[in-house]
Design an enzyme around this catalytic site. Structure first.
Site, mmCIF file in Angstrom:
data_model
loop_
_atom_site.group_PDB
_atom_site.id
_atom_site.type_symbol
_atom_site.label_atom_id
_atom_site.label_comp_id
_atom_site.label_asym_id
_atom_site.label_seq_id
_atom_site.Cartn_x
_atom_site.Cartn_y
_atom_site.Cartn_z
ATOM 1 N N GLU A 147 -13.935 0.597 11.175
ATOM 2 C CA GLU A 147 -14.973 -0.152 10.611
ATOM 3 C C GLU A 147 -15.434 -1.376 10.855
ATOM 4 O O GLU A 147 -16.615 -1.796 10.912
ATOM 5 C CB GLU A 147 -14.807 0.054 9.010
ATOM 6 C CG GLU A 147 -15.788 -0.368 8.103
ATOM 7 C CD GLU A 147 -17.016 0.685 7.704
ATOM 8 O OE1 GLU A 147 -16.668 1.952 8.045
ATOM 9 O OE2 GLU A 147 -17.933 0.358 7.279
ATOM 10 N N PRO A 196 -25.785 0.980 1.449
ATOM 11 C CA PRO A 196 -26.844 0.067 1.720
ATOM 12 C C PRO A 196 -27.000 0.054 3.448
ATOM 13 O O PRO A 196 -27.912 -0.152 3.899
ATOM 14 C CB PRO A 196 -26.210 -1.069 1.104
ATOM 15 C CG PRO A 196 -25.583 -0.805 -0.228
ATOM 16 C CD PRO A 196 -24.860 0.407 0.418
ATOM 17 N N GLY A 207 0.896 -1.327 -0.067
ATOM 18 C CA GLY A 207 0.117 -0.162 0.104
ATOM 19 C C GLY A 207 1.043 1.270 -0.079
ATOM 20 O O GLY A 207 0.362 2.346 0.379
ATOM 21 N N ASP A 240 1.500 -8.715 -5.706
ATOM 22 C CA ASP A 240 -0.103 -8.364 -5.354
ATOM 23 C C ASP A 240 -0.593 -9.415 -4.331
ATOM 24 O O ASP A 240 -0.359 -10.451 -4.340
ATOM 25 C CB ASP A 240 -0.822 -8.775 -6.836
ATOM 26 C CG ASP A 240 -2.099 -8.246 -6.838
ATOM 27 O OD1 ASP A 240 -3.020 -8.477 -6.108
ATOM 28 O OD2 ASP A 240 -2.291 -7.465 -7.778
ATOM 29 N N PHE A 285 -12.736 9.691 -0.502
ATOM 30 C CA PHE A 285 -13.098 9.955 1.050
ATOM 31 C C PHE A 285 -13.910 11.129 1.082
ATOM 32 O O PHE A 285 -13.500 12.324 0.706
ATOM 33 C CB PHE A 285 -12.118 9.705 1.561
ATOM 34 C CG PHE A 285 -11.455 8.226 1.534
ATOM 35 C CD1 PHE A 285 -12.177 7.162 1.914
ATOM 36 C CD2 PHE A 285 -10.392 8.149 0.518
ATOM 37 C CE1 PHE A 285 -11.686 5.977 1.550
ATOM 38 C CE2 PHE A 285 -9.976 6.890 0.239
ATOM 39 C CZ PHE A 285 -10.381 5.554 0.837
ATOM 40 N N THR A 321 -13.816 13.549 3.447
ATOM 41 C CA THR A 321 -13.205 14.778 3.967
ATOM 42 C C THR A 321 -12.427 15.471 2.769
ATOM 43 O O THR A 321 -12.637 16.629 2.480
ATOM 44 C CB THR A 321 -12.138 14.153 4.838
ATOM 45 O OG1 THR A 321 -11.243 13.374 4.178
ATOM 46 C CG2 THR A 321 -12.715 13.825 6.295
ATOM 47 N N TYR A 354 -16.462 -4.496 3.196
ATOM 48 C CA TYR A 354 -14.974 -4.031 3.518
ATOM 49 C C TYR A 354 -14.681 -4.353 5.097
ATOM 50 O O TYR A 354 -13.721 -4.796 5.525
ATOM 51 C CB TYR A 354 -14.736 -2.450 3.548
ATOM 52 C CG TYR A 354 -13.618 -1.866 4.080
ATOM 53 C CD1 TYR A 354 -12.308 -1.811 3.684
ATOM 54 C CD2 TYR A 354 -13.783 -1.133 5.326
ATOM 55 C CE1 TYR A 354 -11.155 -1.497 4.121
ATOM 56 C CE2 TYR A 354 -12.703 -0.478 6.058
ATOM 57 C CZ TYR A 354 -11.385 -0.724 5.335
ATOM 58 O OH TYR A 354 -10.094 0.105 5.803
ATOM 59 N N ASN A 384 -10.946 6.626 11.742
ATOM 60 C CA ASN A 384 -10.328 7.545 10.437
ATOM 61 C C ASN A 384 -9.423 8.592 10.356
ATOM 62 O O ASN A 384 -9.148 9.331 11.561
ATOM 63 C CB ASN A 384 -11.689 8.119 10.030
ATOM 64 C CG ASN A 384 -12.769 7.253 9.822
ATOM 65 O OD1 ASN A 384 -13.208 6.386 10.539
ATOM 66 N ND2 ASN A 384 -13.413 7.589 8.518
ATOM 67 N N SER A 443 -9.862 -0.187 0.271
ATOM 68 C CA SER A 443 -10.162 0.511 1.402
ATOM 69 C C SER A 443 -11.254 1.354 1.340
ATOM 70 O O SER A 443 -11.528 2.126 2.298
ATOM 71 C CB SER A 443 -8.747 1.299 1.658
ATOM 72 O OG SER A 443 -8.768 2.645 1.066
ATOM 73 N N SER A 452 -9.220 -1.602 11.206
ATOM 74 C CA SER A 452 -10.103 -0.366 10.939
ATOM 75 C C SER A 452 -11.160 -0.566 12.036
ATOM 76 O O SER A 452 -11.740 -1.449 12.350
ATOM 77 C CB SER A 452 -10.583 -0.332 9.563
ATOM 78 O OG SER A 452 -11.637 0.430 9.426
#
Ligand code: NAP
Ligand code: G4F
Length: 330
Positions: free
Chosen positions: A128, A281, A8, A56, A189, A191, A150, A179, A82, A126
């Protein structure tokens, strides 16, 4: 010199982490994917000290090859699909890269790191994962309830990291980061989408910006602060999992208020429209983290507050958009 491999590297966090590790005298290697990835040139130009390695997260043998080539002391797994909104549309890809990619990298570390497991591993988990939160603020002990493909993939990545630590004695840490944003944040994203639109509206280059749900609340920090927490985790005597957060939460509406307010446009409602395309959703309504463990064990605390972060991002986008449009700023 210690050697670090970052997956990344072309993303927001990869760039800040590369800078941090370079400043600490590491040899920095960055994993890049694809046969003609346009972001490779940006990394070569702006981070010339980073040595690029092709692999990868969907391809185990490429990861083994990358580790054999680099022989890293530390691996930071920041690579992922992400973007939460994309994960609803490309759920299988997200599960493969963001979830199974973690398992592949851990297995590659077991193969290449040998029985002593000398390679230390950081997993980019995360907030999330908390999704429909079970308690506030969220800590390392808060149960997960992901609300997106995710989030589900990140839960798998977190659990398999803990599993490999418990089962094989790997030095594997999971940073549960809330975040974090910056001028290098992707434009998809919310922001950066807002700060870029604010700059363009202020400069007369755009009239409005279309957004989705303005009510969700996030614990927004500065990416430059958060990569320091990643590095600190891998310097401990024992591996562990850490929440990294500011402890303050703001809504998208608050972000709009601060960003437009920074350029003197207080009546931001007239510049913002809402578009169903940007609703999800399922939504994560509220995130706010308790980083007590990171503070006490890592000595980490955020340096940049919400207001400074917003101003930094708006100022950056004003300069960027003015330069692109050939406008001289006062
Ligand atoms: P980002 O800017 O979206 O960067 C994602 C990176 O993943 C890019 O370098 C991308 O490479 C790479 N990647 C995508 N698919 C890959 C694949 N198949 N193999 C190898 N690399 C691949 O993300 P970020 O904001 O820097 O976040 C870094 C990590 O932290 C991610 O895992 C993210 O999920 C996690 N995280 C972020 C936040 C946050 O608020 N920023 C919070 C918690 C956790 P290309 O450029 O080639 O596509
Ligand atoms: O900026 P966002 O897309 O970030 P989100 O979904 O919180 O995910 C980010 O943070 C996670 C950590 O909690 C990371 F793991 C993840 O990789 C990523 O970095 O959306 C923030 C909020 C959401 O509630 C979204 O519904 O903003 C709301 N929103 C409203 N209008 C919008 C928009 N989000 C985007 N991207 N675009 C809109 O137009």
């Amino acid at each position: 010199m210690r050697r670090a491999l970052i997956t990344g590297i072309t993303g927001q966090d990869g760039q800040y982490l590369a800078e941090l590790l370079h400043s600490k005298n590491y040899e920095v290697f960055g994993l890049v994917k694809g046969q003609n990835n346009p972001r490779i040139d940006m990394i070569r130009a702006e981070y010339p000290y980073v040595e690029l390695v092709s692999a990868d997260l969907q391809d185990l043998s490429s990861l083994v090859g990358a580790l054999e080539q680099v022989q890293p002391d530390e691996v930071y797994n920041l690579g992922a699909i992400s973007f939460v909104a994309l994960s609803f549309k490309q759920a299988e890809l997200t599960a493969n890269v963001t979830g199974l990619g973690v398992l592949r990298l851990l297995e590659a570390i077991r193969m290449v790191g040998g029985p002593d497991h000398k390679i230390r591993f950081y997993q980019a988990s995360s907030s999330e994962m908390f999704g429909k939160v079970r308690e506030s603020p969220q800590t390392e002990e808060t149960p997960f309830y992901p609300r997106s493909p995710y989030g589900c993939a990140k839960v798998f990545g977190h659990d398999i990291t803990v599993n490999h630590r418990d089962s094989y004695g790997l030095f594997a840490c999971s940073g549960i980061l809330f975040n974090h944003e910056s001028p290098r944040r992707g434009i998809e994203f919310v922001t950066r989408k807002i700060t870029n639109a604010v700059a363009r509206i202020k400069l007369g280059l755009q009239e409005t910006v279309a957004l989705g749900n303005l009510e969700p609340r996030r614990d927004w920090g500065f990416a430059g602060d958060y990569v320091d927490a990643m590095w600190r985790m891998l310097q401990q005597d024992e591996p562990g999992d850490y929440v990294v957060a500011t402890g303050r939460t703001h809504s998208v509406r608050d972000f709009l208020n601060a960003a437009f307010g920074h350029v003197g446009l207080e009546d931001w409602e007239r510049f913002v429209t809402q578009d169903p395309r940007f609703f999800r959703p399922a939504e994560v309504d509220l995130l706010v983290g308790d980083a007590t463990k990171a503070r006490e064990e890592l000595g980490w605390k955020p340096q940049v507050d919400f207001e400074t972060l917003v101003s930094m991002m708006v100022d950056h986008d004003l300069q960027l958009e003015a330069r692109k449009a050939g406008i001289d700023l006062p």
